[in-house]
Motif scaffolding. Sequence first.
Motif, PDB file in Angstrom:
ATOM      1  N   ALA A   1       4.184  10.063  -6.733  1.00 10.12           N
ATOM      2  CA  ALA A   1       5.261  10.438  -7.654  1.00 10.12           C
ATOM      3  C   ALA A   1       4.692  10.741  -9.036  1.00 10.12           C
ATOM      4  O   ALA A   1       5.054  11.746  -9.679  1.00 10.12           O
ATOM      5  CB  ALA A   1       6.287   9.311  -7.728  1.00 10.12           C
ATOM      6  N   GLU A   2       3.729   9.887  -9.452  1.00 10.76           N
ATOM      7  CA  GLU A   2       3.130  10.066 -10.788  1.00 10.76           C
ATOM      8  C   GLU A   2       2.407  11.404 -10.882  1.00 10.76           C
ATOM      9  O   GLU A   2       2.598  12.196 -11.815  1.00 10.76           O
ATOM     10  CB  GLU A   2       2.163   8.904 -11.021  1.00 10.76           C
TER      11      GLU A   2
ATOM     12  N   ALA B   1       0.839  -1.199   0.000  1.00 14.53           N
ATOM     13  CA  ALA B   1       0.000   0.000   0.000  1.00 14.53           C
ATOM     14  C   ALA B   1       0.874   1.249   0.000  1.00 14.53           C
ATOM     15  O   ALA B   1       0.635   2.200  -0.777  1.00 14.53           O
ATOM     16  CB  ALA B   1      -0.903  -0.015   1.232  1.00 14.53           C
ATOM     17  N   ARG B   2       1.930   1.188   0.822  1.00 17.97           N
ATOM     18  CA  ARG B   2       2.824   2.344   0.893  1.00 17.97           C
ATOM     19  C   ARG B   2       3.486   2.583  -0.473  1.00 17.97           C
ATOM     20  O   ARG B   2       3.551   3.728  -0.952  1.00 17.97           O
ATOM     21  CB  ARG B   2       3.885   2.118   1.967  1.00 17.97           C
ATOM     22  N   ALA B   3       3.933   1.476  -1.096  1.00 24.69           N
ATOM     23  CA  ALA B   3       4.577   1.597  -2.401  1.00 24.69           C
ATOM     24  C   ALA B   3       3.602   2.188  -3.425  1.00 24.69           C
ATOM     25  O   ALA B   3       3.961   3.072  -4.225  1.00 24.69           O
ATOM     26  CB  ALA B   3       5.064   0.227  -2.861  1.00 24.69           C
ATOM     27  N   MET B   4       2.339   1.678  -3.365  1.00 28.43           N
ATOM     28  CA  MET B   4       1.340   2.180  -4.311  1.00 28.43           C
ATOM     29  C   MET B   4       1.100   3.670  -4.107  1.00 28.43           C
ATOM     30  O   MET B   4       1.027   4.441  -5.079  1.00 28.43           O
ATOM     31  CB  MET B   4       0.030   1.395  -4.144  1.00 28.43           C
ATOM     32  N   ILE B   5       0.989   4.048  -2.836  1.00 27.08           N
ATOM     33  CA  ILE B   5       0.744   5.469  -2.539  1.00 27.08           C
ATOM     34  C   ILE B   5       1.910   6.308  -3.036  1.00 27.08           C
ATOM     35  O   ILE B   5       1.730   7.348  -3.698  1.00 27.08           O
ATOM     36  CB  ILE B   5       0.539   5.657  -1.014  1.00 27.08           C
TER      37      ILE B   5
END
Lengths: 251, 172
Positions: free
Chosen positions: B101-102, B92-96
């Motif tokens: 970033a995007e 979840a952290r990576a996705m956030i």
Amino acid sequence: MSNDPIHQFHINPISPPIHFGAIDATFTNASLFMVAGVAVASGFMAWAMRPQALVPGRAQSVAEITYGFVHGMVRDAAGDEGVKRFFPFVFTVFMFVFAANMIGMFPYWFAPTGQIIITASMALMVFATVLIVGFAKNGFKFLKLFVPSGVPWYILWFVVIIEIISFFSRPLSHAIRLWANVFAGHLLLKVIASFVPMMAAAGGMLVLGSVIPLFMTVAIYALEFLVAFLQAYVFAMLTCIYLNDALHPGH
Amino acid sequence: MQAEAAHPAEATTAFPPFDASLFPSQLFWFALSFIALYVIMSRFVLPKVGATLARRAGTIDGDLDQAAQKSAEAENARASMEKAVAKARADARAMIDAARAEVQAKLNAEQEAADARIAERIRAAEARVETAKQKALAEVPALADGLARDIADRIAPAVAAPARQRVAAGEA
């Protein structure tokens, strides 16, 4: 009933005389109470163990505790080998003596263990078993039983003589201990109890005084129940200790 | 006592335990009942008790083993659950982070594009202003000339015309 305190030990035939060749097998009151003791002991054990429940009821608990009691006694005195060889024998000895002692506690009934021939038979049975198993298992090493190790030679001969005397007096003490306890206990009870009607019949202050032997009778009766159990235990315990000598003659 | 031994099994002796005439029958029935008890105990009762106790011990051991196994399984399940939760949290952290970033990148790009567009417009407008200014500045002398001629014509037409002719001649 006679006032003679020995009266309770008299043996009277119940059946007409039975003879097998030279053997007198007349069924007497002594036979009756021995057979009754065996019947009660085996009947109770068989009935109590009928459920074979995982969680035992009261009767099954008693049977299992008895088993565990004798099992522990044999294992403590004679080790696992003793359990393998002698457990059923010691259990039978204990149950026989205990049942005979307890049946003897009923008033007007008969105590088979109050007859020295019965206790002597069992003691000699144990003695013979020790000798036979001892020599069969250890050969002449069984004689090491009489020669304790670590004793200087100049007193060893004396110790060996004492050991031999003590070994051969074992069946005597084994038999007499049980018989004398039961016999003396029953005799004492009868004597003390007979004081009650004697004092009551004398009249006067003695009538009031007769409660003293009455209470003594009750107290000794309770003590005799303890003795009945304790002597069965002691007899079985000594059996274990003697049988252990047959298995492990070196001290 | 020896004399009384002739009358077997009779309660006439003074001391029955030592009366040898009473022994045979007692021995017979003792042997019979003792052997019977031994056979009953060793054949039927004791194996039954032993089997029951062994079965109970086995059941208890089995239950304890099972309990230990279940407990280990529960511990494993808890550990794997914790691992899964940690992994999900990391995911979840990576996705956030990725989304952030995007979005940030898009925002930056758009910002730059907008800046560029604005700068372009500013430049164009400035250029137009410059052109207009130049044009206006270029028109100023002629306008001033004309204006001056008009003023001169209106104020002193008599002077103006010959002067103009002189100027024109002088210039020529």
